[in-house]
Design a protein around this motif. Structure first.
Motif, PDB file in Angstrom:
ATOM      1  N   UNK A  17       0.850  -1.181   0.000  1.00  0.00           N
ATOM      2  CA  UNK A  17       0.000   0.000   0.000  1.00  0.00           C
ATOM      3  C   UNK A  17       0.890   1.236   0.000  1.00  0.00           C
ATOM      4  N   UNK A  18       0.345   2.359  -0.432  1.00  0.00           N
ATOM      5  CA  UNK A  18       1.115   3.595  -0.524  1.00  0.00           C
ATOM      6  C   UNK A  18       0.750   4.536   0.615  1.00  0.00           C
ATOM      7  N   UNK A  19       1.668   5.451   0.904  1.00  0.00           N
ATOM      8  CA  UNK A  19       1.390   6.480   1.907  1.00  0.00           C
ATOM      9  C   UNK A  19       0.190   7.309   1.485  1.00  0.00           C
ATOM     10  N   UNK A  20       0.051   7.538   0.199  1.00  0.00           N
ATOM     11  CA  UNK A  20      -1.071   8.329  -0.289  1.00  0.00           C
ATOM     12  C   UNK A  20      -2.407   7.654   0.023  1.00  0.00           C
ATOM     13  N   UNK A  21      -2.459   6.326  -0.141  1.00  0.00           N
ATOM     14  CA  UNK A  21      -3.697   5.599   0.164  1.00  0.00           C
ATOM     15  C   UNK A  21      -4.033   5.699   1.644  1.00  0.00           C
ATOM     16  N   UNK A  22      -3.004   5.648   2.493  1.00  0.00           N
ATOM     17  CA  UNK A  22      -3.226   5.782   3.936  1.00  0.00           C
ATOM     18  C   UNK A  22      -3.740   7.177   4.277  1.00  0.00           C
ATOM     19  N   UNK A  23      -3.112   8.191   3.694  1.00  0.00           N
ATOM     20  CA  UNK A  23      -3.516   9.574   3.969  1.00  0.00           C
ATOM     21  C   UNK A  23      -4.964   9.813   3.536  1.00  0.00           C
ATOM     22  N   UNK A  24      -5.339   9.265   2.394  1.00  0.00           N
ATOM     23  CA  UNK A  24      -6.708   9.433   1.916  1.00  0.00           C
ATOM     24  C   UNK A  24      -7.713   8.747   2.837  1.00  0.00           C
ATOM     25  N   UNK A  25      -7.317   7.601   3.390  1.00  0.00           N
ATOM     26  CA  UNK A  25      -8.234   6.831   4.234  1.00  0.00           C
ATOM     27  C   UNK A  25      -8.535   7.563   5.541  1.00  0.00           C
ATOM     28  N   UNK A  26      -7.552   8.276   6.074  1.00  0.00           N
ATOM     29  CA  UNK A  26      -7.744   8.926   7.382  1.00  0.00           C
ATOM     30  C   UNK A  26      -8.068  10.408   7.249  1.00  0.00           C
ATOM     31  N   UNK A  27      -8.246  10.890   6.016  1.00  0.00           N
ATOM     32  CA  UNK A  27      -8.521  12.315   5.801  1.00  0.00           C
ATOM     33  C   UNK A  27      -9.701  12.832   6.617  1.00  0.00           C
ATOM     34  N   UNK A  28     -10.815  12.086   6.760  1.00  0.00           N
ATOM     35  CA  UNK A  28     -11.939  12.619   7.556  1.00  0.00           C
ATOM     36  C   UNK A  28     -11.597  12.870   9.019  1.00  0.00           C
ATOM     37  N   UNK A  29     -10.587  12.175   9.551  1.00  0.00           N
ATOM     38  CA  UNK A  29     -10.235  12.347  10.959  1.00  0.00           C
ATOM     39  C   UNK A  29      -9.314  13.545  11.182  1.00  0.00           C
ATOM     40  N   UNK A  30      -8.594  13.945  10.165  1.00  0.00           N
ATOM     41  CA  UNK A  30      -7.580  14.983  10.316  1.00  0.00           C
ATOM     42  C   UNK A  30      -8.208  16.349  10.550  1.00  0.00           C
ATOM     43  N   UNK A  31      -9.463  16.518  10.186  1.00  0.00           N
ATOM     44  CA  UNK A  31     -10.118  17.805  10.392  1.00  0.00           C
ATOM     45  C   UNK A  31     -10.304  18.122  11.876  1.00  0.00           C
ATOM     46  N   UNK A  32     -10.177  17.130  12.749  1.00  0.00           N
ATOM     47  CA  UNK A  32     -10.321  17.358  14.188  1.00  0.00           C
ATOM     48  C   UNK A  32      -9.075  18.047  14.735  1.00  0.00           C
TER      49      UNK A  32
END
Length: 263
Positions: A62-77
């Motif tokens: 898996x790529x770092x980009x895929x990980x970042x996209x998966x957790x994007x909804x949580x980063x707004x906190x």
């Protein structure tokens, strides 16, 4: 005549232990309330938006980009309100992630440590097995057709993986690998080897029990009697108490099947 007692004796002395028992809870309550109020007032100044996500671990599938996209909804906190448990669960729902650890790093960073799945074999036609015998289903299954195929009841994944690892070790010195291992509903084991250096593969019928004993017998007889004839062997039946039966690729006089007994 009765002598009068001194006034200091007749007047009861105050009980300081009783006062302490009452005073300490009051002080603790006041201290807790004060701490809470102070935290509430200071929190807006200390709670910052998440500015950085650090992803750690060796990632091959898996790529770092895929990980970042998966957790994007949580980063707004913000730093204190980010849902770490939810982020971890979301990451571990990704097929290639076996384990995830998520933690805060002051003042505005979330660190993620990832452990990928280690694909060892295919499980049937629809999943892969890791080295613990746990199934997972990535999208790109067609890319792993070179892995050995293990088949069995759903409840037997770990058992089939353990048997595969054991049988692979026993076959390796003979120049064979396991291409397919199947556990059928009645408990019988069937193994197909990979192609060896002569370009041949064989089927082994192992039965339901004593697999190690049967494989040891096979290794011994193979070295003594079968190694030089491997190109003509199609199937070997190990379901005997003191020998094995060989099915030849082409008829060999006087019979097609030849039974070899261990001496």
């Amino acid at each position: 005549m009765v002598a009068k007692e001194p006034l200091s004796v007749r007047v009861p002395k105050p009980s300081f232990s009783a006062i302490k028992r009452v005073l300490w809870p009051v002080l603790l309550l006041a201290l807790g309330f004060g701490t809470y109020e102070a935290a509430q007032r200071l929190l807006p100044y200390a709670d910052r938006p998440i500015a950085r996500i650090s992803v750690q671990g060796e990632l091959s599938y898996i790529s770092q980009q895929a990980v970042q996209q998966r957790i994007a909804p949580f980063v707004a906190s913000s730093f204190f309100t980010v849902d770490l448990a939810g982020m971890r669960a979301e990451l571990e729902n990704m097929p290639w992630i076996a384990h995830a650890e998520v933690r805060r790093v002051w003042p505005d960073t979330v660190t993620i440590s990832l452990e990928e799945q280690l694909p060892v074999a295919r499980w049937g036609d629809e999943a892969l097995l890791n080295n613990q015998g746990q199934a997972f289903t990535p999208r790109e299954l067609a890319n792993y057709e070179n892995l050995p195929q293990l088949v069995g009841p759903q409840r037997a994944q770990e058992d089939v993986m353990q048997r595969y690892q054991m049988l692979s070790q026993m076959l390796r010195p003979l120049g064979f690998s396991v291409a397919r291992l199947e556990l059928r509903e009645r408990g019988s084991w069937f193994l197909t080897t990979g192609v060896n250096n002569t370009g041949q593969s064989i089927e082994l019928l192992l039965g339901r029990d004593h697999l190690v004993e049967k494989m040891r017998r096979f290794v011994t007889i193979y070295d003594k009697s079968l190694k030089d004839q491997i190109t003509n062997i199609s199937r070997i039946d190990l379901r005997y108490s003191n020998g094995l039966a060989v099915a030849w690729r082409e008829p060999i006089a006087p019979a097609t099947d030849k039974t070899v007994a261990q001496k």
